[in-house]
Design a protein around this motif. Sequence first.
Motif, PDB file in Angstrom:
ATOM      1  N   ASP A  82       0.724  -1.100   0.082  1.00 22.85           N
ATOM      2  CA  ASP A  82       0.032  -0.099   0.047  1.00 22.85           C
ATOM      3  C   ASP A  82       0.821   1.230   0.164  1.00 22.85           C
ATOM      4  OD1 ASP A  82      -1.539   2.052   0.448  1.00 22.85           O
ATOM      5  OD2 ASP A  82      -2.852   1.042   1.985  1.00 22.85           O
ATOM      6  N   PRO A  83       0.727   1.937  -1.035  1.00 25.12           N
ATOM      7  CA  PRO A  83       1.832   2.993  -1.284  1.00 25.12           C
ATOM      8  C   PRO A  83       1.745   4.026  -0.250  1.00 25.12           C
ATOM      9  CG  PRO A  83       0.256   3.064  -2.956  1.00 25.12           C
ATOM     10  CD  PRO A  83      -0.031   1.888  -2.172  1.00 25.12           C
ATOM     11  N   ASN A  84       0.142   4.215   0.432  1.00 24.82           N
ATOM     12  CA  ASN A  84       0.118   5.274   1.582  1.00 24.82           C
ATOM     13  C   ASN A  84       0.669   5.042   2.739  1.00 24.82           C
ATOM     14  OD1 ASN A  84      -1.517   6.723  -0.540  1.00 24.82           O
ATOM     15  ND2 ASN A  84      -3.189   5.286   0.074  1.00 24.82           N
ATOM     16  N   GLU A  85       1.015   3.593   2.955  1.00 24.69           N
ATOM     17  CA  GLU A  85       1.533   3.170   4.254  1.00 24.69           C
ATOM     18  C   GLU A  85       2.854   3.044   4.407  1.00 24.69           C
ATOM     19  OE1 GLU A  85      -1.204   0.455   6.393  1.00 24.69           O
ATOM     20  OE2 GLU A  85      -2.726   1.388   5.310  1.00 24.69           O
ATOM     21  N   CYS A  86       3.595   2.625   2.925  1.00 22.30           N
ATOM     22  CA  CYS A  86       4.869   2.303   2.754  1.00 22.30           C
ATOM     23  C   CYS A  86       5.569   3.561   3.265  1.00 22.30           C
ATOM     24  CB  CYS A  86       5.391   1.766   1.352  1.00 22.30           C
ATOM     25  SG  CYS A  86       6.878   1.563   0.976  1.00 22.30           S
ATOM     26  N   THR A  87       6.822   3.298   4.063  1.00 20.30           N
ATOM     27  CA  THR A  87       7.496   4.427   4.658  1.00 20.30           C
ATOM     28  C   THR A  87       9.070   4.315   3.867  1.00 20.30           C
ATOM     29  OG1 THR A  87       8.493   2.948   6.313  1.00 20.30           O
ATOM     30  CG2 THR A  87       6.609   4.194   6.813  1.00 20.30           C
ATOM     31  N   SER A  88       8.957   3.289   2.982  1.00 17.91           N
ATOM     32  CA  SER A  88      10.191   3.166   2.330  1.00 17.91           C
ATOM     33  C   SER A  88      11.506   2.792   2.888  1.00 17.91           C
ATOM     34  CB  SER A  88      10.637   4.484   1.252  1.00 17.91           C
ATOM     35  OG  SER A  88       9.623   4.891   0.655  1.00 17.91           O
ATOM     36  N   CYS A  89      11.210   2.082   3.817  1.00 12.23           N
ATOM     37  CA  CYS A  89      12.301   1.366   5.024  1.00 12.23           C
ATOM     38  C   CYS A  89      13.024   0.449   4.362  1.00 12.23           C
ATOM     39  CB  CYS A  89      11.777   1.288   6.380  1.00 12.23           C
ATOM     40  SG  CYS A  89      10.794  -0.424   6.329  1.00 12.23           S
ATOM     41  N   LEU A  90      12.698  -0.154   3.125  1.00 11.17           N
ATOM     42  CA  LEU A  90      13.219  -1.309   2.497  1.00 11.17           C
ATOM     43  C   LEU A  90      13.453  -2.470   3.197  1.00 11.17           C
ATOM     44  CD1 LEU A  90      16.003   0.931   0.432  1.00 11.17           C
ATOM     45  CD2 LEU A  90      13.459   0.439  -0.008  1.00 11.17           C
ATOM     46  N   ALA A  91      12.783  -2.600   4.277  1.00  8.28           N
ATOM     47  CA  ALA A  91      12.854  -3.941   5.137  1.00  8.28           C
ATOM     48  C   ALA A  91      12.463  -5.117   4.112  1.00  8.28           C
ATOM     49  CB  ALA A  91      12.113  -4.054   6.302  1.00  8.28           C
ATOM     50  N   CYS A  92      11.365  -4.952   3.646  1.00  9.00           N
ATOM     51  CA  CYS A  92      11.027  -5.993   2.814  1.00  9.00           C
ATOM     52  C   CYS A  92      11.733  -6.393   1.535  1.00  9.00           C
ATOM     53  CB  CYS A  92       9.427  -5.600   2.323  1.00  9.00           C
ATOM     54  SG  CYS A  92       9.303  -3.956   1.272  1.00  9.00           S
ATOM     55  N   VAL A  93      12.315  -5.204   1.008  1.00  9.45           N
ATOM     56  CA  VAL A  93      13.179  -5.456  -0.105  1.00  9.45           C
ATOM     57  C   VAL A  93      14.402  -6.229   0.487  1.00  9.45           C
ATOM     58  CG1 VAL A  93      14.794  -4.416  -1.779  1.00  9.45           C
ATOM     59  CG2 VAL A  93      12.805  -3.253  -0.924  1.00  9.45           C
ATOM     60  N   ARG A  94      15.105  -6.239   1.776  1.00 13.66           N
ATOM     61  CA  ARG A  94      16.122  -7.026   1.993  1.00 13.66           C
ATOM     62  C   ARG A  94      15.650  -8.489   2.384  1.00 13.66           C
ATOM     63  NH1 ARG A  94      17.569  -1.990   4.272  1.00 13.66           N
ATOM     64  NH2 ARG A  94      16.186  -2.271   6.295  1.00 13.66           N
ATOM     65  N   GLU A  95      14.213  -8.497   2.634  1.00 11.49           N
ATOM     66  CA  GLU A  95      14.140  -9.916   3.071  1.00 11.49           C
ATOM     67  C   GLU A  95      13.505 -10.801   1.774  1.00 11.49           C
ATOM     68  OE1 GLU A  95      13.544 -12.344   6.373  1.00 11.49           O
ATOM     69  OE2 GLU A  95      14.288 -10.419   6.254  1.00 11.49           O
ATOM     70  N   CYS A  96      13.042 -10.054   0.841  1.00 11.14           N
ATOM     71  CA  CYS A  96      12.479 -10.624  -0.185  1.00 11.14           C
ATOM     72  C   CYS A  96      13.671 -11.893  -0.881  1.00 11.14           C
ATOM     73  CB  CYS A  96      11.988 -10.059  -1.315  1.00 11.14           C
ATOM     74  SG  CYS A  96      11.494 -10.820  -2.785  1.00 11.14           S
ATOM     75  N   PRO A  97      13.359 -13.012  -0.801  1.00  9.89           N
ATOM     76  CA  PRO A  97      14.459 -13.997  -1.477  1.00  9.89           C
ATOM     77  C   PRO A  97      14.570 -13.907  -2.856  1.00  9.89           C
ATOM     78  CG  PRO A  97      12.387 -15.420  -0.947  1.00  9.89           C
ATOM     79  CD  PRO A  97      12.178 -13.659  -0.447  1.00  9.89           C
ATOM     80  N   VAL A  98      13.729 -13.454  -3.627  1.00 10.58           N
ATOM     81  CA  VAL A  98      13.811 -13.568  -5.069  1.00 10.58           C
ATOM     82  C   VAL A  98      13.825 -12.024  -5.776  1.00 10.58           C
ATOM     83  CG1 VAL A  98      12.518 -15.714  -5.383  1.00 10.58           C
ATOM     84  CG2 VAL A  98      11.240 -13.745  -5.193  1.00 10.58           C
ATOM     85  N   LYS A 149      13.332   6.130  -1.450  1.00  8.82           N
ATOM     86  CA  LYS A 149      12.601   7.224  -0.599  1.00  8.82           C
ATOM     87  C   LYS A 149      11.121   7.305  -1.274  1.00  8.82           C
ATOM     88  CE  LYS A 149      16.174   9.487   1.742  1.00  8.82           C
ATOM     89  NZ  LYS A 149      17.064  10.634   1.572  1.00  8.82           N
ATOM     90  N   GLU A 150      10.696   6.071  -2.066  1.00  6.96           N
ATOM     91  CA  GLU A 150       9.444   6.299  -2.626  1.00  6.96           C
ATOM     92  C   GLU A 150       8.416   4.987  -2.196  1.00  6.96           C
ATOM     93  OE1 GLU A 150       8.323   7.680  -6.528  1.00  6.96           O
ATOM     94  OE2 GLU A 150      10.017   9.186  -6.470  1.00  6.96           O
ATOM     95  N   PRO A 151       7.297   4.970  -2.315  1.00  3.59           N
ATOM     96  CA  PRO A 151       7.024   3.565  -1.924  1.00  3.59           C
ATOM     97  C   PRO A 151       7.300   2.455  -2.861  1.00  3.59           C
ATOM     98  CG  PRO A 151       5.307   4.977  -1.859  1.00  3.59           C
ATOM     99  CD  PRO A 151       6.486   5.732  -2.407  1.00  3.59           C
ATOM    100  N   GLN A 152       7.544   1.160  -2.403  1.00  7.77           N
ATOM    101  CA  GLN A 152       8.117   0.223  -3.094  1.00  7.77           C
ATOM    102  C   GLN A 152       6.861  -0.942  -3.830  1.00  7.77           C
ATOM    103  OE1 GLN A 152      11.806  -0.484  -3.131  1.00  7.77           O
ATOM    104  NE2 GLN A 152      11.372   1.644  -2.536  1.00  7.77           N
ATOM    105  N   VAL A 153       7.435  -1.468  -4.789  1.00 11.44           N
ATOM    106  CA  VAL A 153       6.202  -2.274  -5.662  1.00 11.44           C
ATOM    107  C   VAL A 153       6.847  -3.683  -5.564  1.00 11.44           C
ATOM    108  CG1 VAL A 153       4.921  -2.453  -7.709  1.00 11.44           C
ATOM    109  CG2 VAL A 153       5.823  -0.163  -6.799  1.00 11.44           C
ATOM    110  N   ILE A 154       6.091  -4.722  -5.546  1.00 10.50           N
ATOM    111  CA  ILE A 154       6.183  -6.105  -5.770  1.00 10.50           C
ATOM    112  C   ILE A 154       5.619  -6.314  -7.121  1.00 10.50           C
ATOM    113  CG2 ILE A 154       5.583  -8.455  -5.062  1.00 10.50           C
ATOM    114  CD1 ILE A 154       4.689  -7.095  -2.225  1.00 10.50           C
ATOM    115  N   ASP A 155       6.810  -7.060  -7.793  1.00  7.55           N
ATOM    116  CA  ASP A 155       6.475  -7.496  -9.110  1.00  7.55           C
ATOM    117  C   ASP A 155       5.896  -8.700  -9.134  1.00  7.55           C
ATOM    118  OD1 ASP A 155       6.674  -8.664 -11.655  1.00  7.55           O
ATOM    119  OD2 ASP A 155       8.738  -7.378 -12.222  1.00  7.55           O
TER     120      ASP A 155
END
Lengths: 617, 238
Positions: free
Chosen positions: A565-581, A589-595
């Motif tokens: 959810d772009p409105n709730e994403c703080t761009s902390c990138l925690a998920c980016v680091r966690e995603c195994p693929v 510094k902008e909301p992230q997106v899942i491909d």
Amino acid sequence: MPFIESVDHLTEYRRRVRAARDPQQLQVLVCGGPGCLPLGSEELAAAFAAEMEARGIAGKVLLKTTGCHGLCSHGVRVLIRPQEISYQKVTVEDVPEIVETTLLSGGVVERLVYHHPESQAPCPHKMDIPFYQTQNPLVLRKLDVIDPESLDDYLALGGYRTLRKILFQMTPEQVIEAVEKSGLRGRGGGGFPTGRKWRLCREAQAQPKFVICNGDEGDPGAFMDRAVMEGDPHAVIEGMIVGGYAIGAMRGYIYVRHEYPLAVKRLQKAIDQAREFGLLGTNILRSNFSFDIQISQGAGAFVCGEETALIASIEGKIGEPNPRPPYPVQAGLFGLPTVINNVETWANVPEIINMGPEWFAAMGTDKSKGTKIFSLVGAVNNTGLVEVPMGTSLRQIIFGMGGGIAHNREFKAVQTGGPSGGCIPPQYLDLPVDYDSLQQVGSIMGSGGMIVMDNHDCMVDVARYFISFLMEESCGKCTPCREGLKQLITILNEITTGKGEAHHVDLMEDICQTMATASLCGLGQSAANPVRSTLKYFREEYERHIRDKKCPAKVCRQLLIYTIDPNECTSCLACVRECPVGAISGPKKEPQVIDQDICVKCGLCVDACQFDAVKVE
Amino acid sequence: MGEVSFYINDLYTSAPVGTTLLEAVRSMDIEIPTLCHHPDLKSEGQCRLCLVEIGDWPQTRLVNSCTYPVEKGLKVQTHSENVLQARRLVLELLLARAPKAEIIQKLAAEHGISQSRFTSEDPEELCILCGLCVRTCRDIVGVSAIGMINRTPAKMVSTPFKEPSEVCIGCGSCAFVCPTGVITYTEKNGIRSIWGRDFELVACETCGSYIAPRASLEYWAKQTGDPVERYYICRNCR
Ligand SMILES: Cc1cc2nc3c(=O)[nH]c(=O)nc-3n(C[C@H](O)[C@H](O)[C@H](O)COP(=O)(O)O)c2cc1C
Ligand code: SF4
Ligand code: FES
């Protein structure tokens, strides 16, 4: 221990044991049942012993580790008698306070007692707790008071009283008549009338004959038989002596799975005690009846609980079922007439003889008499063992004793009868539970497993889970069960991963029909129940998976869509680091997106996000 | 032993006590397909093709006729709709398991099935786990060199621990009895290879053609108590 010479000697001995006991004796009864033991019953009992010693009351208070107290979700349980104060979730740290407040001063440690879920009122005494109030324990009644390793404890409560009656006052024929009249049916699954089974075996010509106690208990999550074998082993032995006398057998076997070492130890100890006492062996109590029991251990396969497979296993052969007829009563162990009954069935026998068949038949429904133990697990607040009269409603068990659904969720279904039972939907909550009513709604009594499910459970996934268990446990001897289960799991895997097709439902129905009618043994014949019942009562859920590729309960991961959810994403990138693929990306510094094309739906991003920005659809 | 009377497809008939329904039905020239039954072996009810429907409607059920004994007054239907439906589905499942097994293709075709609706895990699989080989080796040969290992889904016929069996005598009875031809052996330069072991073949002292593996001849000589030399001459030359 004395050798008991005669039946009068037994009575006399019992009298002495009783006379030496003070009913007002202060007792600490620590639950050592299957649920509490791993939580530290032994350490707790040791802590009580040490503390009582330190406070100088060790000689005055009797400390025992007993069998299962029933309310396992709130263990370790401790019962203080004679007041019947029931403590829950007791740890070693609580011991000094219990000793001080209750044992020395007669008060109650309120923080350790059950609180009524609605009124929040404390329930210090066992019988204040709704879980216990509505039960009617016959088989479980001694479990929280006796030391399972003490024959004196068993005798003090009237144990082996049946011997006088059967050996000196009743003919085998009269014993069978009593069991027939009681209406007792097998507690191991099929519900076959026990008295009729005994009669068929008595009438069989060949000699010698055998009795077997089926303690295989292969249902995952079920532990009623284990609790009885560990908590009241003499009751099983006494029941088997009665059965042996009735059918004319001299030898009994107790088949226990490897995974139950404590049950084996307790039963062996009880057998040794009974032999030493002369309650097993030649010319028991100077009658002309001789009977002995030995334990046989199984490798613990689910299918070994099936009676013909169990017999093969005792004979040292592969534990695979064989076609019946011949039935065990005609040609069982070593090809000789054999009565095989479940642990709970045997444990019911002594009281039927003592109290009379009419007493027993007064409990229950028209065709199912007495009580049944259920192992209540899953999405309820109170899990454990409950024993209720046949005909008690599912609602009473789940919402009364079970205390309702945990986490304030919604009741969705209850699966009865172990892995091959059916899932019963809410519209049948008022169903009086007995052998026939469960069958009518597409489930079984089985040996009494009861798994409660809530709205977070996906019924397609539930079916997949049980079918996969059954497939692994199927012996693979006969075609419908072996190949049918393999095909069912293939189809269910496709449906739960978004590859379901419209014709899959018909295919499954065809397989289920043939497995049920054409399989060799009860495993294959009942294995279709989880699929059939969920198809019947939750078809809409299957259709959502197949047609819309959606899992309404959000369990089947492959059908979920993860977005940020772009409105709730703080761009902390925690998920980016966690995603195994590496499926998550976006400008700094902008909301992230899942491909969605890369996402493997592992769900790690959901756990990684501290801001609940990852949404699951 | 006495006779028992019962009904097969509504015909009143009788058979000696202990006869199986399959024997009784076949003695009336009614055909029931079987895969795991062999007249010289004790049936164990694996394949489920020999199903018949017994009892009084609506209290009927399906049983495998190869082990079910005749009972007084029993009503048996060999080709009822329930029987045929189950039999067809069993064949369809077997066809998915062993799509290339000729005997399954033929039986399926006879029951109107040209293709299975189910998934084939291994299109080359031929074994249908009927257990005829295992029972032959155990009950007729008497050595139990092979057995069933594992349960569903990995169940298979194998020597113990999949190692070459010490007790195997290379007789090839398992291959002979196998209905789908999955058990095979090769013979080359006087050596028979089966179940991962090589067996020296003995040639007939008279005509020179190969008789059987030496291990088999020695085993049979021991079983019968005859001198082993007797077995070194083939049947035709004896
Ligand atoms: C797959 C399968 C597993 C079984 N497991 C058990 C078991 O663990 N314990 C048991 O008592 N009966 C079990 N049974 C039922 C037994 O075959 C048998 O009916 C029972 O032991 C008879 O005793 P009862 O008449 O006292 O119930 C199982 C049956 C099947 C088909
Ligand atoms: S029904 Fe299943 S468990 Fe029972 S004999 Fe057949 S394959 Fe084995
Ligand atoms: S022939 Fe009877 S089950 Fe196979």
